[in-house]
Scaffold this motif. Sequence first.
Motif, PDB file in Angstrom:
ATOM      1  N   ILE A 102      16.288  32.932  -5.669  1.00 36.83           N
ATOM      2  CA  ILE A 102      16.400  31.697  -6.446  1.00 36.83           C
ATOM      3  C   ILE A 102      15.069  30.963  -6.368  1.00 36.83           C
ATOM      4  O   ILE A 102      14.507  30.799  -5.278  1.00 36.83           O
ATOM      5  N   LEU A 103      14.572  30.526  -7.520  1.00 45.26           N
ATOM      6  CA  LEU A 103      13.288  29.828  -7.610  1.00 45.26           C
ATOM      7  C   LEU A 103      13.509  28.432  -8.172  1.00 45.26           C
ATOM      8  O   LEU A 103      14.049  28.277  -9.268  1.00 45.26           O
ATOM      9  N   PHE A 104      13.096  27.419  -7.414  1.00 41.83           N
ATOM     10  CA  PHE A 104      13.168  26.051  -7.917  1.00 41.83           C
ATOM     11  C   PHE A 104      12.031  25.798  -8.891  1.00 41.83           C
ATOM     12  O   PHE A 104      10.867  26.088  -8.601  1.00 41.83           O
ATOM     13  N   THR A 105      12.370  25.251 -10.056  1.00 44.95           N
ATOM     14  CA  THR A 105      11.379  24.795 -11.023  1.00 44.95           C
ATOM     15  C   THR A 105      11.610  23.301 -11.273  1.00 44.95           C
ATOM     16  O   THR A 105      12.676  22.778 -10.969  1.00 44.95           O
ATOM     17  N   LYS A 106      10.596  22.652 -11.793  1.00 49.41           N
ATOM     18  CA  LYS A 106      10.664  21.201 -12.027  1.00 49.41           C
ATOM     19  C   LYS A 106      11.114  20.491 -10.753  1.00 49.41           C
ATOM     20  O   LYS A 106      11.963  19.613 -10.771  1.00 49.41           O
ATOM     21  N   TYR A 107      10.507  20.887  -9.659  1.00 49.71           N
ATOM     22  CA  TYR A 107      10.895  20.385  -8.342  1.00 49.71           C
ATOM     23  C   TYR A 107       9.909  19.319  -7.875  1.00 49.71           C
ATOM     24  O   TYR A 107       8.705  19.491  -7.985  1.00 49.71           O
ATOM     25  N   ASP A 108      10.438  18.240  -7.352  1.00 43.48           N
ATOM     26  CA  ASP A 108       9.602  17.163  -6.819  1.00 43.48           C
ATOM     27  C   ASP A 108      10.076  16.858  -5.400  1.00 43.48           C
ATOM     28  O   ASP A 108      11.092  16.174  -5.218  1.00 43.48           O
ATOM     29  N   PRO A 109       9.369  17.353  -4.390  1.00 47.78           N
ATOM     30  CA  PRO A 109       9.828  17.185  -3.011  1.00 47.78           C
ATOM     31  C   PRO A 109       9.825  15.729  -2.536  1.00 47.78           C
ATOM     32  O   PRO A 109      10.361  15.436  -1.476  1.00 47.78           O
ATOM     33  N   ARG A 110       9.267  14.819  -3.333  1.00 48.70           N
ATOM     34  CA  ARG A 110       9.230  13.405  -2.944  1.00 48.70           C
ATOM     35  C   ARG A 110      10.535  12.685  -3.281  1.00 48.70           C
ATOM     36  O   ARG A 110      10.797  11.614  -2.762  1.00 48.70           O
ATOM     37  N   THR A 111      11.352  13.265  -4.164  1.00 43.25           N
ATOM     38  CA  THR A 111      12.571  12.568  -4.582  1.00 43.25           C
ATOM     39  C   THR A 111      13.767  12.984  -3.731  1.00 43.25           C
ATOM     40  O   THR A 111      13.870  14.136  -3.295  1.00 43.25           O
ATOM     41  N   ASN A 112      14.661  12.051  -3.528  1.00 38.22           N
ATOM     42  CA  ASN A 112      15.876  12.340  -2.774  1.00 38.22           C
ATOM     43  C   ASN A 112      16.744  13.369  -3.488  1.00 38.22           C
ATOM     44  O   ASN A 112      17.365  14.219  -2.846  1.00 38.22           O
ATOM     45  N   ASN A 113      16.786  13.292  -4.821  1.00 34.24           N
ATOM     46  CA  ASN A 113      17.595  14.246  -5.579  1.00 34.24           C
ATOM     47  C   ASN A 113      17.122  15.675  -5.328  1.00 34.24           C
ATOM     48  O   ASN A 113      17.932  16.570  -5.083  1.00 34.24           O
ATOM     49  N   SER A 114      15.818  15.894  -5.402  1.00 38.10           N
ATOM     50  CA  SER A 114      15.292  17.242  -5.151  1.00 38.10           C
ATOM     51  C   SER A 114      15.604  17.693  -3.734  1.00 38.10           C
ATOM     52  O   SER A 114      16.008  18.841  -3.510  1.00 38.10           O
ATOM     53  N   LYS A 115      15.444  16.805  -2.775  1.00 38.85           N
ATOM     54  CA  LYS A 115      15.743  17.144  -1.379  1.00 38.85           C
ATOM     55  C   LYS A 115      17.220  17.498  -1.205  1.00 38.85           C
ATOM     56  O   LYS A 115      17.560  18.487  -0.549  1.00 38.85           O
ATOM     57  N   ASP A 116      18.091  16.700  -1.819  1.00 41.49           N
ATOM     58  CA  ASP A 116      19.531  16.948  -1.714  1.00 41.49           C
ATOM     59  C   ASP A 116      19.911  18.268  -2.379  1.00 41.49           C
ATOM     60  O   ASP A 116      20.710  19.044  -1.837  1.00 41.49           O
ATOM     61  N   MET A 117      19.353  18.527  -3.556  1.00 38.11           N
ATOM     62  CA  MET A 117      19.664  19.763  -4.268  1.00 38.11           C
ATOM     63  C   MET A 117      19.139  20.988  -3.510  1.00 38.11           C
ATOM     64  O   MET A 117      19.773  22.034  -3.489  1.00 38.11           O
ATOM     65  N   LYS A 118      17.992  20.833  -2.855  1.00 36.91           N
ATOM     66  CA  LYS A 118      17.452  21.940  -2.068  1.00 36.91           C
ATOM     67  C   LYS A 118      18.399  22.283  -0.920  1.00 36.91           C
ATOM     68  O   LYS A 118      18.665  23.452  -0.654  1.00 36.91           O
TER      69      LYS A 118
END
Length: 178
Positions: A102-118
């Motif tokens: 699985i490859l994350f695209t349109k990922y922003d490690p600074r946002t809580n949403n991206s962190k939660d989804m990861k």
Amino acid sequence: MPAFDIVPANIMLASIDQTLAQTGKEHKLKEAIKPIKYRYDYILIDTPPSLGILTINAFTAADEIIIPTTAGKFAVKGISELFNTVKNVKTYCNPNVKIKGILFTKYDPRTNNSKDMKILVEKLSKALETPLFNTYIRNRVAVDEAQARSQDILTFNGCEDIASDYNEFINEYLREEI
């Protein structure tokens, strides 16, 4: 410089589900690339985000599947559906296909949403016994701008870091091949 060929899709594929109604429809792409497959080290097939006949054809023709996903709730939910589709393809069309990761695209490690989804995808990948690639593709407005101007991200101004992300992903993927 490496040589490659690109075969773009066009609007005619929009109605392919209705056109491919005959027996063996899942194998059309596999049959089409069979005569030229020996010419390439890799053949990449980009599929629509739906799980229709185009995607099933790609899975039937493929050796490996990379699941790109955005860090969004609905995209993550779609991974489970995709796994069910791959399971059916393995049963009826291509027993040798495997999900590479699985490859994350349109990922922003600074946002809580991206962190939660990861975190959610990490749990899902463990449950499904599928790796999550370490590399992720960052989210940048420049990608949408390049797409709007029909330009590639490798040469479009402002996409250098995205191109770098994809190169890093390619290197990670190839390391796994060894």
